[in-house]
Write an enzyme that holds these catalytic residues in place. Structure first.
Site, PDB file in Angstrom:
ATOM      1  N   GLU A  45       0.635  -1.326  -0.150  1.00 18.05           N
ATOM      2  CA  GLU A  45       0.155  -0.032  -0.079  1.00 18.05           C
ATOM      3  C   GLU A  45       0.864   1.323  -0.022  1.00 18.05           C
ATOM      4  OE1 GLU A  45      -2.972   0.405  -0.622  1.00 18.05           O
ATOM      5  OE2 GLU A  45      -3.603  -1.655  -0.853  1.00 18.05           O
ATOM      6  N   TYR A 128      -6.417   6.847   4.241  1.00 18.32           N
ATOM      7  CA  TYR A 128      -6.372   5.947   3.177  1.00 18.32           C
ATOM      8  C   TYR A 128      -5.634   4.626   3.504  1.00 18.32           C
ATOM      9  CZ  TYR A 128      -6.236   3.185  -0.804  1.00 18.32           C
ATOM     10  OH  TYR A 128      -6.372   2.293  -1.737  1.00 18.32           O
ATOM     11  N   ASP A 146      -9.769   4.991  -3.179  1.00 19.90           N
ATOM     12  CA  ASP A 146      -8.579   5.705  -4.052  1.00 19.90           C
ATOM     13  C   ASP A 146      -9.235   6.068  -5.222  1.00 19.90           C
ATOM     14  OD1 ASP A 146      -9.336   3.357  -5.454  1.00 19.90           O
ATOM     15  OD2 ASP A 146      -7.274   2.441  -5.325  1.00 19.90           O
ATOM     16  N   CYS A 198     -13.576  -0.701 -15.477  1.00 23.60           N
ATOM     17  CA  CYS A 198     -14.244   0.499 -15.343  1.00 23.60           C
ATOM     18  C   CYS A 198     -13.036   1.406 -15.462  1.00 23.60           C
ATOM     19  CB  CYS A 198     -14.935   0.833 -13.863  1.00 23.60           C
ATOM     20  SG  CYS A 198     -15.956   2.443 -14.107  1.00 23.60           S
ATOM     21  N   CYS A 205     -18.340  -1.650 -20.187  1.00 22.94           N
ATOM     22  CA  CYS A 205     -19.571  -1.913 -19.462  1.00 22.94           C
ATOM     23  C   CYS A 205     -20.125  -3.202 -20.053  1.00 22.94           C
ATOM     24  CB  CYS A 205     -20.340  -0.752 -19.884  1.00 22.94           C
ATOM     25  SG  CYS A 205     -19.841   0.999 -19.624  1.00 22.94           S
ATOM     26  N   CYS A 208     -19.340  -5.601 -17.463  1.00 21.00           N
ATOM     27  CA  CYS A 208     -19.246  -5.310 -15.986  1.00 21.00           C
ATOM     28  C   CYS A 208     -20.438  -6.064 -15.128  1.00 21.00           C
ATOM     29  CB  CYS A 208     -19.273  -3.810 -16.007  1.00 21.00           C
ATOM     30  SG  CYS A 208     -19.431  -3.085 -14.400  1.00 21.00           S
ATOM     31  N   CYS A 214     -25.913   0.426 -13.220  1.00 14.63           N
ATOM     32  CA  CYS A 214     -24.942   1.482 -13.433  1.00 14.63           C
ATOM     33  C   CYS A 214     -25.900   2.675 -13.809  1.00 14.63           C
ATOM     34  CB  CYS A 214     -24.017   1.061 -14.373  1.00 14.63           C
ATOM     35  SG  CYS A 214     -22.718   2.649 -14.451  1.00 14.63           S
TER      36      CYS A 214
HETATM   37  S1  SF4 Z   1     -21.328  -0.271 -16.201  1.00 12.01           S
HETATM   38 FE1  SF4 Z   1     -20.776   1.539 -14.947  1.00 12.01          FE
HETATM   39  S2  SF4 Z   1     -19.482   0.683 -13.186  1.00 12.01           S
HETATM   40 FE2  SF4 Z   1     -19.477  -0.811 -14.945  1.00 12.01          FE
HETATM   41  S3  SF4 Z   1     -17.589  -0.381 -16.379  1.00 12.01           S
HETATM   42 FE3  SF4 Z   1     -19.611   0.684 -17.041  1.00 12.01          FE
HETATM   43  S4  SF4 Z   1     -19.400   2.862 -16.161  1.00 12.01           S
HETATM   44 FE4  SF4 Z   1     -17.999   1.394 -14.966  1.00 12.01          FE
END
Ligand code: SF4
Length: 352
Positions: A45, A128, A146, A198, A205, A208, A214
């Protein structure tokens, strides 16, 4: 989707796609009962602050091979640690690393405290890092935010407030999602999502795990988030480095004061860095100016370093610095800007 469903979906994704890292105990190993070594989590870290995973891997391997435990590191010579850190940048981190290791040994018997508050009491560990270690090493439900997490939260919730003003809002959103079950894996899962799916420019997306809930994907705003308040352009400072070699091959080096930029690191004697640096040669000599400058960018400014070189006779007697014989001088011990100056000067000084 409820928070527990969101974090559950991400953990399922993490179970299959967790990145392998030398300091990480992956989800399968965790299920088998393995626990992360707090020393390795802490070291990673600290190294990862302001630095990429790719840049950190080799340094991490070298550090843990040379100093396998926090007690080994605490007993290390300062110069050895600064030398191994050279090139990673942000050198205050290396000095704090040593202070922290020594505090863990002196005040905690060589065992890291296992709470955020306990970790925060150690030198060089801010909010953090304390949250990250408490979460990853001790599986405490701490929020860990982060740049990756900020980006993912801004997109998941379609937050358009620019950073840094959006930080409290994004932190609260991240906090609401932090699960009680497997918080350490969850913290690493969000980081992995931000680093691999992301991503800043082209979020993937389609694959994801948060595709459906989202908000930015639905609104088509993902690539432009998070918004950022434009930064002021960095100023440029000028400086002079004096690279000298004695007739027996020894190099004239100087350890910088502990406080300040590149504190405690080895370097070439030099001027101050500013708009009009004053000449400050370590001794009178026939200094020659190289045609090229060493260019380097620090957090708050660009530096253009003029490099002057000189061949020195055996009896040279500088006002500053120490001669290091070639066998004791490792260019890899130099911080990057000093290494750049060395690379420029070396060809002309190769033959003493
Ligand atoms: S769906 Fe949303 S969280 Fe997933 S990669 Fe796309 S923008 Fe990022």
């Amino acid at each position: 989707m409820r928070e527990t469903d969101l974090s559950g979906a991400l953990l399922t994704w993490y179970d299959r796609h967790a990145r392998e890292m030398p300091w990480r105990v992956g989800p399968a190993e965790r299920r088998a009962g393995l626990r992360p070594d707090p020393y390795r989590v802490w070291l990673s870290e600290v190294m990862l602050q302001q630095t990429t995973v790719a840049a950190v891997r080799d340094y991490f391997e070298r550090f843990t091979t040379r100093w396998p435990t926090v007690s080994d590191l605490a007993a290390a010579e300062d110069a050895d640690v600064m030398g191994e850190w050279a090139g990673l940048g942000y050198y205050a981190r290396a000095r704090n690393l040593l202070k922290c290791a020594r505090a863990v040994v002196a005040e905690h018997g060589g065992t890291f405290p296992d709470t955020r508050a306990g970790l925060l009491s150690l030198p060089g560990i801010g909010p953090y890092t304390a949250g990250a270690i408490a979460s990853i090493a001790f599986d405490r439900a701490e929020v860990v935010v982060d740049g990756n997490v900020e980006r993912v939260m801004a997109r998941l919730h379609d937050v358009h407030t620019p950073l840094p003003a959006a930080k409290p809002e994004l932190t609260a959103l991240a906090e609401a999602l932090t699960p009680v079950d497997r918080p350490g894996d969850y913290a690493q899962a969000v980081m992995d999502l931000g680093a691999t799916i992301c991503t800043p420019r082209n979020p993937a997306c389609g694959i994801c795990p948060w595709r459906d809930p989202c908000a930015a994907r639905v609104a088509g705003t993902a690539p432009e988030l998070p918004k950022k308040t434009p930064k002021k352009p960095k100023p440029t400072r000028l400086g002079i480095a004096y690279v000298a070699r004695r007739a027996d091959g020894a190099w004239l080096l100087e350890r910088r004061p502990d406080k300040g930029l590149l504190g405690g690191m080895l370097g070439w004697p030099g001027s101050d860095w500013g708009a009009a640096p004053q000449e400050a040669p370590p001794l009178q000599a026939d200094w020659q100016t190289l045609g090229a400058e060493a260019l380097h960018t620090f957090t708050h400014f660009h530096l253009r370093l003029t490099v002057r070189i000189a061949h020195l006779p055996e009896g040279a007697n500088p006002e500053r610095g120490t001669f290091l014989p070639p066998a004791a001088f490792r260019p890899s011990d130099l911080p990057t800007v000093m290494r750049k100056a060395f690379d420029l000067a070396r060809p002309a000084l190769e033959t003493p």
